[in-house]
Design an enzyme around this catalytic site. Structure first.
Site, PDB file in Angstrom:
ATOM      1  N   GLU A 244      -1.692   0.728  10.275  1.00  0.00           N
ATOM      2  CA  GLU A 244      -1.328   1.094   8.903  1.00  0.00           C
ATOM      3  C   GLU A 244      -2.618   1.260   8.124  1.00  0.00           C
ATOM      4  OE1 GLU A 244       0.835  -0.814   5.041  1.00  0.00           O
ATOM      5  OE2 GLU A 244       1.978  -0.877   6.912  1.00  0.00           O
ATOM      6  N   CYS A 278      -2.088  -0.337  -0.707  1.00  0.00           N
ATOM      7  CA  CYS A 278      -2.059   0.899   0.095  1.00  0.00           C
ATOM      8  C   CYS A 278      -1.050   1.897  -0.449  1.00  0.00           C
ATOM      9  CB  CYS A 278      -1.730   0.583   1.549  1.00  0.00           C
ATOM     10  SG  CYS A 278      -2.961  -0.430   2.386  1.00  0.00           S
TER      11      CYS A 278
END
Length: 474
Positions: A244, A278
């Site tokens: 990720e 993020c």
């Protein structure tokens, strides 16, 4: 000055490496602790401990593993305030914000581990000829979890549930920029020795861990550059990786929504944790019919986002994690202004100590600017006015990143069209959200490998079939 230790096989041990790193409070710039720089020897000892512990851990009934994980989660919940305070000291997150995320992560850990109770680790398929096939999902063995600095506790808890419940053991390497809370998290650990191990350091620990021949899966969250290196090495070794990586998440605002309440929601999505998420809202596309009211309300929201030391009452944003991160924000704003953007709120660093930067709104931006093309990871909300919802979707999709996206609309057809944005998760009319059943895989440069719900268990196990032939008549 305290020097933190590694957790290996249930014992806290000094690093075998010589280097030490400073842990700096980003609100005061004071050194508050030291950690080892890391070494291959530390990693080797931790991996060996994980391998030794794995057979006995995997041999436990699934329900017992889940119960042990859930009991640890309950212990962590009782220390959420303490862990949030440590996160505030090491990376600046306001204590109240940190506590909320940690409490949510504890619930997520329990829910993800509990999914093991219904996951099909074994089933038998009978065939017409009298033969049968057992379908088995075996644990992989020892896994590595390498986490970023922005959510030191939340990211660890988010990764561990399926890995541990499936019968794997783990070596965790937290970011060298925020290890205090991770160390305390594992001081609270109540699992058999070696099931979870902790190694501290920078790339001197991270690279040997990701490249270790006995690690069967690397679960990495971090930058695109580092993720490419992890992916290349694990691919070369024929090992699994769940990556990720960065994001440049868009938000598309349709003409029919309330611009004031939507502006408040976007401010939260852009400025919470000082934009160091993020999935922060980093590109804002607003329909021209509501643009003026939306921008005015967003500017008002930004000006109300008080920043300061996260221990102080009323502070909504802490500092950026360090001067390097503030430098990225500074560079993105300067580039945008040089190319014609207008600062509508914020945009000026305060005097004094601490790596602070105010909530900032930019208008007149376009995709040629760094603030619209590269991950900022700071409290910036760059706004583009679009002539139609379709234009907003099209421009939102112009990115090499594809982590998440958010759409605000009252039109059912536009809600359906939102799924066209190439992203792992698309939220409609609410940023974040979704239950334990959610699964996704980032698109583009945002990562590789599906995760969440059953996908996390698929990644944490190896499928095998055992075929039993039909017995011939005697």
């Amino acid at each position: 000055m305290k020097t933190l230790q590694n957790l290996i096989g249930g014992s806290w041990e000094d690093s075998l490496g010589d280097a030490l790193l400073d842990i700096v409070n980003p609100a005061t710039e004071d050194v508050i602790a030291h950690i080892p720089g890391g070494s291959p020897e530390d990693v080797g000892r931790a991996v060996a401990a994980a391998e030794r512990a794995q057979p006995a851990w995997a041999a436990l009934p699934v329900a017992e593993r889940v119960a042990r994980i859930s009991a640890w989660a309950d212990t962590v919940a009782g220390h959420a305030e303490e862990l949030a305070e440590l996160e505030c000291r090491e990376m600046g997150k306001p204590v109240g914000v940190g506590r909320t995320f940690i409490e949510g992560a504890v619930g997520g850990l329990k829910a993800s581990a509990a999914q093991a109770l219904s996951y099909s680790f074994e089933e038998t398929v009978d065939h017409p000829d009298g033969s049968s096939t057992r379908l088995l999902r075996h644990p992989l063995g020892a896994a590595a979890v390498i986490t970023p600095w922005n959510f030191p506790v939340t990211m660890v808890l988010g990764a561990l549930g399926p890995l541990l419940a499936a019968g794997n053991t783990v070596v965790v390497k937290p970011s060298e920029r925020s290890p205090l809370s991770a160390v305390r998290l594992f001081e609270l650990l109540d699992l058999p020795p070696g099931v979870v191990n902790l190694v501290l350091g920078d790339a001197r620990a991270g690279a040997p861990l990701a490249e270790h021949e006995r690690i069967q899966l690397v679960h990495f969250t971090g930058s695109v550059e580092a993720g490419r290196q992890v992916g290349a090495r694990t691919g070369d070794m024929l090992r699994r990786a769940v990556l990720e990586l960065g994001g440049k998440d868009p938000v598309v605002i349709d003409s029919g929504v309330d611009p004031v309440s939507t502006a408040a929601a976007v401010a939260f999505g852009a400025f919470i944790n000082t934009g160091q998420i993020c999935t922060s809202m980093e590109r804002v596309y607003v329909h021209q019919d509501v643009a003026d009211e939306f921008v005015a309300a967003l500017v008002e929201e930004a000006e109300a986002y008080a920043f300061g030391d996260g221990h102080d009452e009323g502070v909504m944003m802490g500092p950026l994690v360090d001067e390097r991160q503030r430098g990225i924000v500074r560079r993105h704003v300067a580039d945008a202004v040089e190319r014609g953007a207008t600062i509508r709120a914020g945009g000026a660093e305060p005097d004094g100590k601490g790596f602070f930067y105010p909530a900032t709104v930019l208008t007149g931006v376009d995709e040629s600017m760094l603030v619209m093309s590269e991950e900022t990871f700071g409290p910036l909300a760059p706004v583009v006015v679009v002539s139609s919802f379709e234009e907003g979707l099209e421009r939102a999709s112009r990115s090499r990143f594809g982590l998440g996206a958010t759409v605000y609309t009252d039109d059912p057809a536009h809600m359906a069209a939102a799924a066209r944005i190439p992203a792992g998760v698309v939220w409609i009319n609410q940023w974040q959200g979704g239950g334990p059943e959610r699964l996704y895989e980032p698109a583009g440069d945002s990562g590789l490998g599906a995760t969440g719900s059953t996908a996390a268990y698929d990644a944490a196990t190896r499928p095998a079939s055992v075929h039993l032939a039909a017995r011939s008549a005697s």
